[in-house]
Design a protein around this motif. Structure first.
Motif, PDB file in Angstrom:
ATOM      1  N   GLY A  35       0.802  -1.223   0.000  1.00 39.23           N
ATOM      2  CA  GLY A  35       0.000   0.000   0.000  1.00 39.23           C
ATOM      3  C   GLY A  35       0.835   1.273   0.000  1.00 39.23           C
ATOM      4  N   GLY A  36       2.087   1.183   0.417  1.00 36.37           N
ATOM      5  CA  GLY A  36       2.961   2.359   0.411  1.00 36.37           C
ATOM      6  C   GLY A  36       3.597   2.577  -0.946  1.00 36.37           C
ATOM      7  N   THR A  37       4.053   1.482  -1.555  1.00 39.92           N
ATOM      8  CA  THR A  37       4.685   1.633  -2.871  1.00 39.92           C
ATOM      9  C   THR A  37       3.639   1.907  -3.950  1.00 39.92           C
ATOM     10  OG1 THR A  37       4.657  -0.781  -3.155  1.00 39.92           O
ATOM     11  CG2 THR A  37       6.679   0.173  -2.278  1.00 39.92           C
ATOM     12  N   ASN A  45       3.227  -0.114  -8.523  1.00 37.64           N
ATOM     13  CA  ASN A  45       3.188  -1.550  -8.234  1.00 37.64           C
ATOM     14  C   ASN A  45       2.958  -2.348  -9.508  1.00 37.64           C
ATOM     15  OD1 ASN A  45       3.640  -1.165  -5.556  1.00 37.64           O
ATOM     16  ND2 ASN A  45       1.521  -1.512  -4.911  1.00 37.64           N
ATOM     17  N   LEU A  46       3.502  -3.551  -9.500  1.00 37.90           N
ATOM     18  CA  LEU A  46       3.412  -4.438 -10.651  1.00 37.90           C
ATOM     19  C   LEU A  46       2.940  -5.787 -10.119  1.00 37.90           C
ATOM     20  CD1 LEU A  46       4.272  -4.667 -13.685  1.00 37.90           C
ATOM     21  CD2 LEU A  46       6.468  -5.520 -12.841  1.00 37.90           C
ATOM     22  N   PRO A  47       1.709  -6.203 -10.468  1.00 39.51           N
ATOM     23  CA  PRO A  47       1.161  -7.417  -9.851  1.00 39.51           C
ATOM     24  C   PRO A  47       1.694  -8.705 -10.494  1.00 39.51           C
ATOM     25  CG  PRO A  47      -0.455  -6.438 -11.304  1.00 39.51           C
ATOM     26  CD  PRO A  47       0.751  -5.552 -11.374  1.00 39.51           C
ATOM     27  N   ILE A  48       3.005  -8.867 -10.467  1.00 39.71           N
ATOM     28  CA  ILE A  48       3.627 -10.075 -11.042  1.00 39.71           C
ATOM     29  C   ILE A  48       4.580 -10.649 -10.000  1.00 39.71           C
ATOM     30  CG2 ILE A  48       5.107 -10.993 -12.884  1.00 39.71           C
ATOM     31  CD1 ILE A  48       4.368  -8.656 -14.622  1.00 39.71           C
ATOM     32  N   THR A  49       4.558 -11.974  -9.833  1.00 40.88           N
ATOM     33  CA  THR A  49       5.561 -12.614  -8.973  1.00 40.88           C
ATOM     34  C   THR A  49       6.323 -13.717  -9.707  1.00 40.88           C
ATOM     35  OG1 THR A  49       3.811 -14.018  -8.123  1.00 40.88           O
ATOM     36  CG2 THR A  49       4.433 -12.163  -6.749  1.00 40.88           C
ATOM     37  N   ASP A  50       5.797 -14.175 -10.830  1.00 37.37           N
ATOM     38  CA  ASP A  50       6.461 -15.245 -11.584  1.00 37.37           C
ATOM     39  C   ASP A  50       7.768 -14.715 -12.206  1.00 37.37           C
ATOM     40  OD1 ASP A  50       6.262 -17.918 -13.071  1.00 37.37           O
ATOM     41  OD2 ASP A  50       6.580 -16.447 -14.668  1.00 37.37           O
ATOM     42  N   VAL A 365       7.561   6.864   7.109  1.00 30.80           N
ATOM     43  CA  VAL A 365       6.846   5.629   7.423  1.00 30.80           C
ATOM     44  C   VAL A 365       6.948   4.701   6.212  1.00 30.80           C
ATOM     45  CG1 VAL A 365       4.657   4.579   8.083  1.00 30.80           C
ATOM     46  CG2 VAL A 365       5.268   6.854   8.953  1.00 30.80           C
ATOM     47  N   PHE A 366       7.610   3.563   6.419  1.00 28.26           N
ATOM     48  CA  PHE A 366       7.717   2.569   5.356  1.00 28.26           C
ATOM     49  C   PHE A 366       6.644   1.509   5.566  1.00 28.26           C
ATOM     50  CE2 PHE A 366      12.025   4.343   5.749  1.00 28.26           C
ATOM     51  CZ  PHE A 366      12.170   4.825   4.458  1.00 28.26           C
ATOM     52  N   HIS A 367       5.959   1.189   4.478  1.00 27.28           N
ATOM     53  CA  HIS A 367       4.879   0.204   4.561  1.00 27.28           C
ATOM     54  C   HIS A 367       5.417  -1.204   4.350  1.00 27.28           C
ATOM     55  CE1 HIS A 367       1.240   2.958   3.870  1.00 27.28           C
ATOM     56  NE2 HIS A 367       2.286   3.758   4.022  1.00 27.28           N
ATOM     57  N   ALA A 368       4.751  -2.176   4.966  1.00 29.67           N
ATOM     58  CA  ALA A 368       5.094  -3.585   4.736  1.00 29.67           C
ATOM     59  C   ALA A 368       3.782  -4.322   4.441  1.00 29.67           C
ATOM     60  CB  ALA A 368       5.831  -4.155   5.935  1.00 29.67           C
ATOM     61  N   GLY A 369       3.094  -4.814   5.493  1.00 32.90           N
ATOM     62  CA  GLY A 369       1.830  -5.519   5.277  1.00 32.90           C
ATOM     63  C   GLY A 369       0.674  -4.559   5.191  1.00 32.90           C
ATOM     64  N   THR A 370       0.635  -3.778   4.106  1.00 25.09           N
ATOM     65  CA  THR A 370      -0.505  -2.884   3.888  1.00 25.09           C
ATOM     66  C   THR A 370      -0.981  -3.050   2.442  1.00 25.09           C
ATOM     67  OG1 THR A 370       0.637  -0.936   2.970  1.00 25.09           O
ATOM     68  CG2 THR A 370       0.575  -1.135   5.380  1.00 25.09           C
ATOM     69  N   ARG A 371      -2.260  -2.742   2.236  1.00 26.73           N
ATOM     70  CA  ARG A 371      -2.759  -2.685   0.859  1.00 26.73           C
ATOM     71  C   ARG A 371      -3.775  -1.553   0.766  1.00 26.73           C
ATOM     72  NH1 ARG A 371      -7.947  -5.292   0.848  1.00 26.73           N
ATOM     73  NH2 ARG A 371      -8.135  -6.464   2.790  1.00 26.73           N
ATOM     74  N   ASP A 374      -9.680   0.387  -2.489  1.00 31.10           N
ATOM     75  CA  ASP A 374     -10.579   1.506  -2.833  1.00 31.10           C
ATOM     76  C   ASP A 374     -10.201   2.776  -2.086  1.00 31.10           C
ATOM     77  OD1 ASP A 374     -12.199   0.535  -4.796  1.00 31.10           O
ATOM     78  OD2 ASP A 374     -13.664  -0.331  -3.395  1.00 31.10           O
ATOM     79  N   GLY A 375      -8.923   3.049  -2.029  1.00 32.05           N
ATOM     80  CA  GLY A 375      -8.474   4.271  -1.370  1.00 32.05           C
ATOM     81  C   GLY A 375      -8.339   4.158   0.139  1.00 32.05           C
ATOM     82  N   VAL A 376      -8.761   3.035   0.711  1.00 31.29           N
ATOM     83  CA  VAL A 376      -8.625   2.834   2.163  1.00 31.29           C
ATOM     84  C   VAL A 376      -7.404   1.962   2.417  1.00 31.29           C
ATOM     85  CG1 VAL A 376      -9.712   1.883   4.250  1.00 31.29           C
ATOM     86  CG2 VAL A 376     -11.113   3.001   2.486  1.00 31.29           C
ATOM     87  N   LEU A 377      -6.543   2.407   3.351  1.00 24.41           N
ATOM     88  CA  LEU A 377      -5.342   1.642   3.672  1.00 24.41           C
ATOM     89  C   LEU A 377      -5.696   0.595   4.719  1.00 24.41           C
ATOM     90  CD1 LEU A 377      -2.276   1.661   3.010  1.00 24.41           C
ATOM     91  CD2 LEU A 377      -1.974   3.068   5.050  1.00 24.41           C
ATOM     92  N   ARG A 378      -5.366  -0.680   4.426  1.00 24.03           N
ATOM     93  CA  ARG A 378      -5.717  -1.775   5.344  1.00 24.03           C
ATOM     94  C   ARG A 378      -4.509  -2.648   5.615  1.00 24.03           C
ATOM     95  NH1 ARG A 378     -11.034  -1.935   6.130  1.00 24.03           N
ATOM     96  NH2 ARG A 378     -12.374  -0.974   4.557  1.00 24.03           N
TER      97      ARG A 378
END
Ligand code: AMP
Ligand code: GLY
Length: 426
Positions: A35-37, A45-50, A365-371, A374-378
């Protein structure tokens, strides 16, 4: 120029933040990011892990350089794959990454090269491990051989705890460790007294440039109590790494490791992290190697780095690491991790995060487990945020970091109140 960072944690947010400050960089892609990047300046963000798909992306988008954050893609051979496709990437090959991916490999390597570490034995047969524990006596440290996200280590104060750890790791795999092809193995080693430090260097072939020292807080609760975690906070520099300790670590641990890896056909390129135990006499022993930057150590280290990281990594990849001199902010940087409820075990995720302060010169503030949802940080992972600050002393950096922590809210948040305590006590 475009850069790709692989990973999604706080370390990767800090890497992307630092790389994006390079005057030559137009965009830093973070795959898959957090959520930070998602909203960082010049980040996407790039939704690729392969791995193959990431390489395809780098070809199509003419990515100048890929920097790998976590160990999993390194252990899976991302560097070998990228190199075979003539893509520029910073990190060790699969063979070199065994220094982290197999504790048994790392221990045997240290033994071959006379690198100081705790005496140990490796077992794949449970009754032999149990017999060794009875002979050796407590305290002992039992480690699963494989990637375990910092959780596959039990510091057993009693023989009964050591036996239980062997049962969990070898017989039941309670920790869900990713074992190597040979199946489950444990390393049992002597307990070392002292203070821990993280010693991270840049390596390219036979050239080495150390980063600033740091110290992590691995336990969940204040006073270094509770279960081991990935790290609840960190600061840089670590006063336990005096100039004498530093010189000794380079001479006795880092250089023999780098030369030994090259001599054994695994020349090392990338960040190399030696987790150290430094005793009262200033002798350092290696607890573990990691083939990557530390998380959360990266956040304070990169807050202090003044040099252009893209220029540094480019020089290293071009065989010119010997000409690199790093410049550091003289202040202390300190980062406090805010974790999700239930961490490090059963996580309760999805809570809304509010109040994250805007970046300032001395606070980030560096984000880790955030996403971003719809504009809400969770919250979306165990370690949620790392609030990092610079200050003229450890106390000042600590006070500044906690001033940031106090602005942030999410349900069930957990954080330590005492990050930096060993440095302050000195
Ligand atoms: P590791 O993943 O091997 O670094 O181990 C995780 C943590 O367990 C370390 O950060 C130390 O706090 C502790 N630890 C590991 N090995 C030892 C040892 N031989 N003696 C004392 N503590 C250890
Ligand atoms: N903070 C410890 C690690 O990254 O391994």
């Amino acid at each position: 120029m475009k850069i790709l960072v692989i990973g999604s944690g706080g370390r990767e947010h800090a890497l992307a933040w630092k790389l994006a400050q390079s005057p030559r960089v137009g965009k830093v892609y973070v795959a898959p990011g957090n959520g930070g990047t998602a909203t960082g300046e010049r980040m996407q963000n790039l939704p690729i892990t392969d791995i193959a798909q990431l390489a395809d992306f780098c070809v199509a988008e003419d990515i100048h350089l890929t920097v790998v954050g976590p160990e999993a893609p390194l252990a899976a051979g991302v560097v070998d794959h990228f190199r075979a496709r003539k893509l520029r990437i910073w990190g060790p090959t699969q063979g070199a990454a065994q220094l982290e991916s197999s504790k048994a490999y790392a221990k045997a390597f240290m033994q071959r090269h006379g690198i100081p570490t705790a005496a140990h034995r490796t077992f794949d047969v449970a009754f032999e491990a149990h017999a060794y524990i009875d002979v050796r006596g407590a305290p002992l440290v039992v480690k699963a051989d494989g990637l375990a996200a910092g959780k596959g280590v039990v510091v057993a104060q009693t023989v009964a705890e050591a036996h239980a750890a062997v049962r969990d790791m070898l017989e039941q795999n309670t920790y869900g460790v990713q074992h190597g092809v040979e199946g489950a193995r444990v390393v049992i080693e002597d307990f070392l007294e002292g203070e821990e430090a993280s010693f991270i260097v840049l390596v390219a072939g036979n050239h080495v440039v150390p980063l600033a020292s740091s110290q992590d807080h691995k336990r969940l609760r204040d006073g270094d109590e509770g279960p081991n975690t990935g790290g609840m906070g960190a600061y840089s520099p670590a006063p336990v790494v005096t100039p004498e300790v530093h010189a000794r670590v380079m001479r006795e641990i880092i250089l023999p490791t780098v030369h030994g890896m090259a001599a054994e056909g695994h020349p090392y390129t990338g960040f190399l992290y030696a987790g150290l135990m430094v005793n009262a006499q200033g002798q350092a022993r290696t607890l573990e190697f990691n083939c990557r930057l530390g998380d959360p150590e990266t956040q304070p280290i990169l807050m202090r780095l003044k040099s252009d990281l893209v220029g540094v990594l480019d020089a290293a990849l071009d065989g010119k690491l010997d000409s690199v001199e790093l410049h550091w902010d003289r202040r202390t940087a300190l980062a406090v991790v805010m974790a999700a409820p239930g961490y490090p075990e059963l996580l309760r995720l999805g809570g809304e995060i509010t109040g994250v302060p805007r970046p300032e010169d001395d606070l980030h503030v560096f984000h880790a487990g955030t996403r971003l949802d719809d504009g809400v940080l969770r919250t979306s992972g165990g370690r949620v945020l790392a609030v990092a600050a610079l200050g003229d002393s450890v106390r000042i950096a600590q006070a500044r970091a906690y001033s940031g922590v106090r602005q942030i809210q999410f349900e069930g948040m957990q954080f330590r109140q005492d990050i930096g305590w060993r440095a302050i006590k000195r």
